[in-house]
Design a protein around this motif. Structure first.
Motif, PDB file in Angstrom:
ATOM      1  N   ILE A 168      46.803 -32.967  54.875  1.00  0.00           N
ATOM      2  CA  ILE A 168      47.764 -32.101  55.576  1.00  0.00           C
ATOM      3  C   ILE A 168      49.021 -31.849  54.751  1.00  0.00           C
ATOM      4  O   ILE A 168      49.658 -30.800  54.881  1.00  0.00           O
ATOM      5  N   GLU A 169      49.364 -32.768  53.844  1.00  0.00           N
ATOM      6  CA  GLU A 169      50.520 -32.540  52.969  1.00  0.00           C
ATOM      7  C   GLU A 169      50.267 -31.371  52.007  1.00  0.00           C
ATOM      8  O   GLU A 169      51.194 -30.830  51.415  1.00  0.00           O
ATOM      9  N   PHE A 170      49.004 -31.013  51.862  1.00  0.00           N
ATOM     10  CA  PHE A 170      48.632 -29.906  50.970  1.00  0.00           C
ATOM     11  C   PHE A 170      48.614 -28.558  51.716  1.00  0.00           C
ATOM     12  O   PHE A 170      48.436 -27.502  51.109  1.00  0.00           O
ATOM     13  N   LEU A 171      48.805 -28.609  53.042  1.00  0.00           N
ATOM     14  CA  LEU A 171      48.827 -27.379  53.858  1.00  0.00           C
ATOM     15  C   LEU A 171      50.196 -26.730  53.694  1.00  0.00           C
ATOM     16  O   LEU A 171      51.178 -27.218  54.242  1.00  0.00           O
ATOM     17  N   ASN A 172      50.284 -25.626  53.002  1.00  0.00           N
ATOM     18  CA  ASN A 172      51.599 -25.003  52.833  1.00  0.00           C
ATOM     19  C   ASN A 172      51.836 -23.941  53.906  1.00  0.00           C
ATOM     20  O   ASN A 172      50.981 -23.680  54.750  1.00  0.00           O
ATOM     21  N   ALA A 173      53.002 -23.334  53.856  1.00  0.00           N
ATOM     22  CA  ALA A 173      53.373 -22.342  54.873  1.00  0.00           C
ATOM     23  C   ALA A 173      52.480 -21.103  54.815  1.00  0.00           C
ATOM     24  O   ALA A 173      52.341 -20.388  55.799  1.00  0.00           O
ATOM     25  N   ASP A 174      51.872 -20.834  53.649  1.00  0.00           N
ATOM     26  CA  ASP A 174      51.032 -19.643  53.505  1.00  0.00           C
ATOM     27  C   ASP A 174      49.586 -19.866  53.948  1.00  0.00           C
ATOM     28  O   ASP A 174      48.799 -18.915  53.971  1.00  0.00           O
ATOM     29  N   ALA A 175      49.227 -21.106  54.251  1.00  0.00           N
ATOM     30  CA  ALA A 175      47.843 -21.402  54.622  1.00  0.00           C
ATOM     31  C   ALA A 175      47.435 -20.538  55.802  1.00  0.00           C
ATOM     32  O   ALA A 175      48.098 -20.519  56.834  1.00  0.00           O
ATOM     33  N   SER A 176      46.336 -19.776  55.641  1.00  0.00           N
ATOM     34  CA  SER A 176      45.941 -18.871  56.717  1.00  0.00           C
ATOM     35  C   SER A 176      44.440 -18.640  56.694  1.00  0.00           C
ATOM     36  O   SER A 176      43.778 -18.837  55.677  1.00  0.00           O
ATOM     37  N   MET A 177      43.925 -18.206  57.833  1.00  0.00           N
ATOM     38  CA  MET A 177      42.496 -17.914  57.929  1.00  0.00           C
ATOM     39  C   MET A 177      42.344 -16.458  58.367  1.00  0.00           C
ATOM     40  O   MET A 177      42.946 -16.053  59.363  1.00  0.00           O
ATOM     41  N   PRO A 178      41.563 -15.659  57.611  1.00  0.00           N
ATOM     42  CA  PRO A 178      41.487 -14.234  57.940  1.00  0.00           C
ATOM     43  C   PRO A 178      40.419 -13.939  58.997  1.00  0.00           C
ATOM     44  O   PRO A 178      39.492 -14.731  59.193  1.00  0.00           O
ATOM     45  N   TYR A 179      40.549 -12.790  59.625  1.00  0.00           N
ATOM     46  CA  TYR A 179      39.519 -12.311  60.549  1.00  0.00           C
ATOM     47  C   TYR A 179      38.475 -11.529  59.756  1.00  0.00           C
ATOM     48  O   TYR A 179      38.311 -10.321  59.937  1.00  0.00           O
ATOM     49  N   ILE A 180      37.808 -12.227  58.812  1.00  0.00           N
ATOM     50  CA  ILE A 180      36.764 -11.564  58.030  1.00  0.00           C
ATOM     51  C   ILE A 180      35.544 -12.476  58.042  1.00  0.00           C
ATOM     52  O   ILE A 180      35.556 -13.553  57.439  1.00  0.00           O
ATOM     53  N   ALA A 181      34.488 -12.036  58.766  1.00  0.00           N
ATOM     54  CA  ALA A 181      33.296 -12.876  58.914  1.00  0.00           C
ATOM     55  C   ALA A 181      32.738 -13.245  57.541  1.00  0.00           C
ATOM     56  O   ALA A 181      32.580 -12.384  56.671  1.00  0.00           O
ATOM     57  N   GLY A 182      32.459 -14.511  57.363  1.00  0.00           N
ATOM     58  CA  GLY A 182      31.876 -14.996  56.115  1.00  0.00           C
ATOM     59  C   GLY A 182      32.896 -15.375  55.057  1.00  0.00           C
ATOM     60  O   GLY A 182      32.557 -16.019  54.068  1.00  0.00           O
ATOM     61  N   HIS A 183      34.141 -14.976  55.263  1.00  0.00           N
ATOM     62  CA  HIS A 183      35.165 -15.263  54.252  1.00  0.00           C
ATOM     63  C   HIS A 183      36.260 -16.206  54.755  1.00  0.00           C
ATOM     64  O   HIS A 183      37.231 -16.442  54.041  1.00  0.00           O
ATOM     65  N   GLU A 184      36.086 -16.753  55.972  1.00  0.00           N
ATOM     66  CA  GLU A 184      37.139 -17.597  56.556  1.00  0.00           C
ATOM     67  C   GLU A 184      37.439 -18.801  55.662  1.00  0.00           C
ATOM     68  O   GLU A 184      38.594 -19.117  55.394  1.00  0.00           O
ATOM     69  N   GLU A 185      36.364 -19.482  55.231  1.00  0.00           N
ATOM     70  CA  GLU A 185      36.547 -20.713  54.451  1.00  0.00           C
ATOM     71  C   GLU A 185      37.205 -20.409  53.110  1.00  0.00           C
ATOM     72  O   GLU A 185      38.198 -21.033  52.729  1.00  0.00           O
ATOM     73  N   ASP A 186      36.617 -19.432  52.398  1.00  0.00           N
ATOM     74  CA  ASP A 186      37.098 -19.107  51.060  1.00  0.00           C
ATOM     75  C   ASP A 186      38.559 -18.678  51.072  1.00  0.00           C
ATOM     76  O   ASP A 186      39.381 -19.185  50.305  1.00  0.00           O
ATOM     77  N   ARG A 187      38.887 -17.736  51.970  1.00  0.00           N
ATOM     78  CA  ARG A 187      40.267 -17.232  51.987  1.00  0.00           C
ATOM     79  C   ARG A 187      41.245 -18.335  52.388  1.00  0.00           C
ATOM     80  O   ARG A 187      42.369 -18.381  51.900  1.00  0.00           O
ATOM     81  N   PHE A 188      40.792 -19.202  53.279  1.00  0.00           N
ATOM     82  CA  PHE A 188      41.657 -20.318  53.677  1.00  0.00           C
ATOM     83  C   PHE A 188      41.939 -21.215  52.470  1.00  0.00           C
ATOM     84  O   PHE A 188      43.098 -21.532  52.176  1.00  0.00           O
ATOM     85  N   LEU A 189      40.890 -21.583  51.745  1.00  0.00           N
ATOM     86  CA  LEU A 189      41.058 -22.477  50.587  1.00  0.00           C
ATOM     87  C   LEU A 189      41.902 -21.817  49.500  1.00  0.00           C
ATOM     88  O   LEU A 189      42.755 -22.462  48.888  1.00  0.00           O
ATOM     89  N   VAL A 190      41.686 -20.511  49.277  1.00  0.00           N
ATOM     90  CA  VAL A 190      42.493 -19.791  48.284  1.00  0.00           C
ATOM     91  C   VAL A 190      43.963 -19.760  48.732  1.00  0.00           C
ATOM     92  O   VAL A 190      44.877 -19.960  47.925  1.00  0.00           O
ATOM     93  N   SER A 191      44.183 -19.578  50.045  1.00  0.00           N
ATOM     94  CA  SER A 191      45.567 -19.510  50.550  1.00  0.00           C
ATOM     95  C   SER A 191      46.314 -20.836  50.357  1.00  0.00           C
ATOM     96  O   SER A 191      47.540 -20.879  50.390  1.00  0.00           O
ATOM     97  N   LEU A 192      45.557 -21.918  50.167  1.00  0.00           N
ATOM     98  CA  LEU A 192      46.201 -23.217  49.922  1.00  0.00           C
ATOM     99  C   LEU A 192      46.677 -23.341  48.472  1.00  0.00           C
ATOM    100  O   LEU A 192      47.354 -24.304  48.117  1.00  0.00           O
ATOM    101  N   GLY A 193      46.268 -22.387  47.644  1.00  0.00           N
ATOM    102  CA  GLY A 193      46.594 -22.479  46.223  1.00  0.00           C
ATOM    103  C   GLY A 193      45.678 -23.458  45.507  1.00  0.00           C
ATOM    104  O   GLY A 193      46.025 -24.011  44.457  1.00  0.00           O
TER     105      GLY A 193
END
Ligand code: UGA
Ligand code: MN
Length: 240
Positions: A168-193
């Motif tokens: 959770i210390e790695f969860l930054n303010a930009d961490a987000s999950m998009p409304y795009i089927a199939g891309h939720e995991e990837d975009r979330f991980l990318v948003s973490l930097g």
């Protein structure tokens, strides 16, 4: 460290049995906080009942999917409710481990021991998924060097929601999950930097399966057509 286990869920006939079974897994896990995020306007009393019976520390929140996704078949599942869980975590929790556990997955208790020591992001294989039957990071000399997944889908991290845990210390303010089927995991991980070198492979260098993407068959009620030809007339008469 505490594990924050985030389960998106939605009302259907299989919901109570799925969550009952999952609660029985989680009841064996020490230091776990269950966040159930309901995909409906108000928290379900049936879900709350399962939480109470489990005696686990819990948070029960609700956030329904936006109206537009109610009409489509291939919509992003569990996004509004996971987002609500992420905001709750940001506001209330400073340290611990985040793991997204869908209500229908099956988890080996060993996985909880392993993810508890996640420094940034840990990853591990998920069984019974996709065209290959398994989705997993590829590990060489103890480092993640690629991904084995039947649907790369131009994703940086082609992994399932159940295939990673986050400190959770790695969860930054930009961490987000998009409304795009199939891309939720990837975009979330990318948003973490996240960088590929940051990934900690678990489950014996990703050689073992400790979580499965199980699916429960949808219950379909057989049609109740009363076939009068076959009805025993005497019994029918005494019945009416
Ligand atoms: C797979 C992944 O395991 C999900 O984590 C991912 O969100 C989903 O694909 C996706 O990319 O859309 P899958 O088994 O295909 O999930 O879908 P479900 O098990 O039906 O749904 C995933 C989670 O979202 C479950 O916990 C489910 O209860 C929840 N969900 C599903 C909702 O909250 N609302 C819905 O309308 C449908
Ligand atoms: Mn599922």
């Amino acid at each position: 460290k505490m594990i924050y286990f985030v389960t998106p869920t939605y009302p259907r006939p299989e919901q109570v049995p799925e969550l009952t079974r999952l609660s029985h897994t989680l009841m064996h896990v020490p230091r776990i906080h269950w966040i159930i995020a309901d995909d409906q306007p108000v928290c379900s009393p049936h879900v709350l009942n399962i939480l109470k019976k489990s005696s686990l520390p819990y948070t029960h929140i609700s956030s329904p999917k936006p109206y537009q996704y109610k009409l489509s078949r291939n919509f992003p599942r569990g996004v509004a409710n996971r987002r609500a869980a992420l905001s709750w975590l940001r506001e209330n929790v400073r340290e611990g481990i985040l793991y997204f556990g869908d209500d229908d997955n099956t988890v080996d208790l060993q996985l909880f021991d392993e993810i508890r020591v996640t420094k940034k992001v840990s990853m591990f294989p998920v069984g019974l998924i996709g065209g290959y039957g398994v989705s997993s990071p590829v590990v060489k000399d103890g480092k993640v060097v690629g991904f084995f997944d039947s649907w790369p889908g131009s994703r940086t991290y082609p992994v399932d929601m159940a295939g990673f845990a986050v400190n959770i210390e790695f969860l930054n303010a930009d961490a987000s999950m998009p409304y795009i089927a199939g891309h939720e995991e990837d975009r979330f991980l990318v948003s973490l930097g996240l960088q590929i070198d940051d990934i900690e492979p678990l489950a014996s260098n990703c050689s073992r399966v400790l979580v499965w993407h199980t699916k429960t068959a949808k219950y379909k009620r057989p049609s109740l057509k009363l076939d009068l030809e076959k009805v025993d007339q005497d019994k029918y008469q005494s019945f009416v």
